[in-house]
Write an enzyme that holds these catalytic residues in place. Sequence first.
Site, PDB file in Angstrom:
ATOM      1  N   TYR A  91       0.837  -1.198   0.000  1.00  0.00           N
ATOM      2  CA  TYR A  91       0.000   0.000   0.000  1.00  0.00           C
ATOM      3  C   TYR A  91       0.874   1.251   0.000  1.00  0.00           C
ATOM      4  O   TYR A  91       0.574   2.222  -0.696  1.00  0.00           O
ATOM      5  CB  TYR A  91      -0.955  -0.009   1.200  1.00  0.00           C
ATOM      6  CG  TYR A  91      -1.987  -1.100   1.104  1.00  0.00           C
ATOM      7  CD1 TYR A  91      -3.087  -0.969   0.271  1.00  0.00           C
ATOM      8  CD2 TYR A  91      -1.858  -2.268   1.847  1.00  0.00           C
ATOM      9  CE1 TYR A  91      -4.037  -1.977   0.173  1.00  0.00           C
ATOM     10  CE2 TYR A  91      -2.800  -3.282   1.760  1.00  0.00           C
ATOM     11  CZ  TYR A  91      -3.884  -3.135   0.917  1.00  0.00           C
ATOM     12  OH  TYR A  91      -4.820  -4.133   0.815  1.00  0.00           O
ATOM     13  N   ASN A 114     -12.474   0.227  -4.822  1.00  0.00           N
ATOM     14  CA  ASN A 114     -12.258  -0.035  -6.246  1.00  0.00           C
ATOM     15  C   ASN A 114     -13.496  -0.661  -6.892  1.00  0.00           C
ATOM     16  O   ASN A 114     -14.009  -1.659  -6.423  1.00  0.00           O
ATOM     17  CB  ASN A 114     -11.051  -0.958  -6.423  1.00  0.00           C
ATOM     18  CG  ASN A 114     -10.749  -1.258  -7.870  1.00  0.00           C
ATOM     19  OD1 ASN A 114     -11.148  -0.538  -8.774  1.00  0.00           O
ATOM     20  ND2 ASN A 114     -10.023  -2.333  -8.086  1.00  0.00           N
ATOM     21  N   CYS A 122      -6.475  -4.257  -7.717  1.00  0.00           N
ATOM     22  CA  CYS A 122      -6.142  -4.055  -6.305  1.00  0.00           C
ATOM     23  C   CYS A 122      -5.684  -5.330  -5.607  1.00  0.00           C
ATOM     24  O   CYS A 122      -5.075  -5.257  -4.549  1.00  0.00           O
ATOM     25  CB  CYS A 122      -7.321  -3.435  -5.562  1.00  0.00           C
ATOM     26  SG  CYS A 122      -7.506  -1.681  -5.916  1.00  0.00           S
ATOM     27  N   HIS A 123      -5.979  -6.486  -6.192  1.00  0.00           N
ATOM     28  CA  HIS A 123      -5.485  -7.717  -5.576  1.00  0.00           C
ATOM     29  C   HIS A 123      -3.960  -7.775  -5.606  1.00  0.00           C
ATOM     30  O   HIS A 123      -3.360  -8.531  -4.856  1.00  0.00           O
ATOM     31  CB  HIS A 123      -6.099  -8.955  -6.258  1.00  0.00           C
ATOM     32  CG  HIS A 123      -5.734  -9.113  -7.690  1.00  0.00           C
ATOM     33  ND1 HIS A 123      -6.362  -8.393  -8.700  1.00  0.00           N
ATOM     34  CD2 HIS A 123      -4.810  -9.903  -8.299  1.00  0.00           C
ATOM     35  CE1 HIS A 123      -5.832  -8.742  -9.864  1.00  0.00           C
ATOM     36  NE2 HIS A 123      -4.889  -9.658  -9.645  1.00  0.00           N
ATOM     37  N   GLU A 149      -2.017 -15.708 -11.053  1.00  0.00           N
ATOM     38  CA  GLU A 149      -1.060 -14.862 -11.773  1.00  0.00           C
ATOM     39  C   GLU A 149       0.394 -15.250 -11.489  1.00  0.00           C
ATOM     40  O   GLU A 149       1.310 -14.641 -12.045  1.00  0.00           O
ATOM     41  CB  GLU A 149      -1.277 -13.402 -11.388  1.00  0.00           C
ATOM     42  CG  GLU A 149      -2.617 -12.870 -11.851  1.00  0.00           C
ATOM     43  CD  GLU A 149      -2.785 -11.390 -11.559  1.00  0.00           C
ATOM     44  OE1 GLU A 149      -1.918 -10.778 -10.904  1.00  0.00           O
ATOM     45  OE2 GLU A 149      -3.810 -10.841 -12.004  1.00  0.00           O
TER      46      GLU A 149
END
Length: 152
Positions: A91, A114, A122-123, A149
Amino acid sequence: MAVTRVAYEADGWGIGELWLEGDVVVWHELPAPRATKPEGRHALVARLQRYFAGDPETFDDVAVDLEYETPFLEACARALRSIPRGEVVTYGELAALAGAPGAARAAGTFCARNRLGLFVPCHRVVAAGSLGSYGSFGVGYKRRLLELEGAV
């Protein structure tokens, strides 16, 4: 311009929804178990289904509505769109990328609000010592996206 709602199914994830003005994504609900039936057609549906199937799909080329209440929130969205698949930032790092070093809490608030799911990912933002939260979807969903991912 009218807003079009498109629901799509991602095997093993559930039903997700897109809201579009033309080809601009203005809202994206991540797939989850729900009663909504898939409807409508849009080229993004196949891309989202490939992503959730584990293909190395990216969405940085998709037009999205990045008009937010403040320049900082817009900067957070733009910065997040530049974080590559498989990478994470904290963050605090997101705040610095958005031009406001030290505004980690504000960056966290941005992520909590979001409205663009995978299109403003945002993940990919984690806490300094943990994965951090992921709203109503929970940390398990965030971990699953990051694993998909190759980031965890």
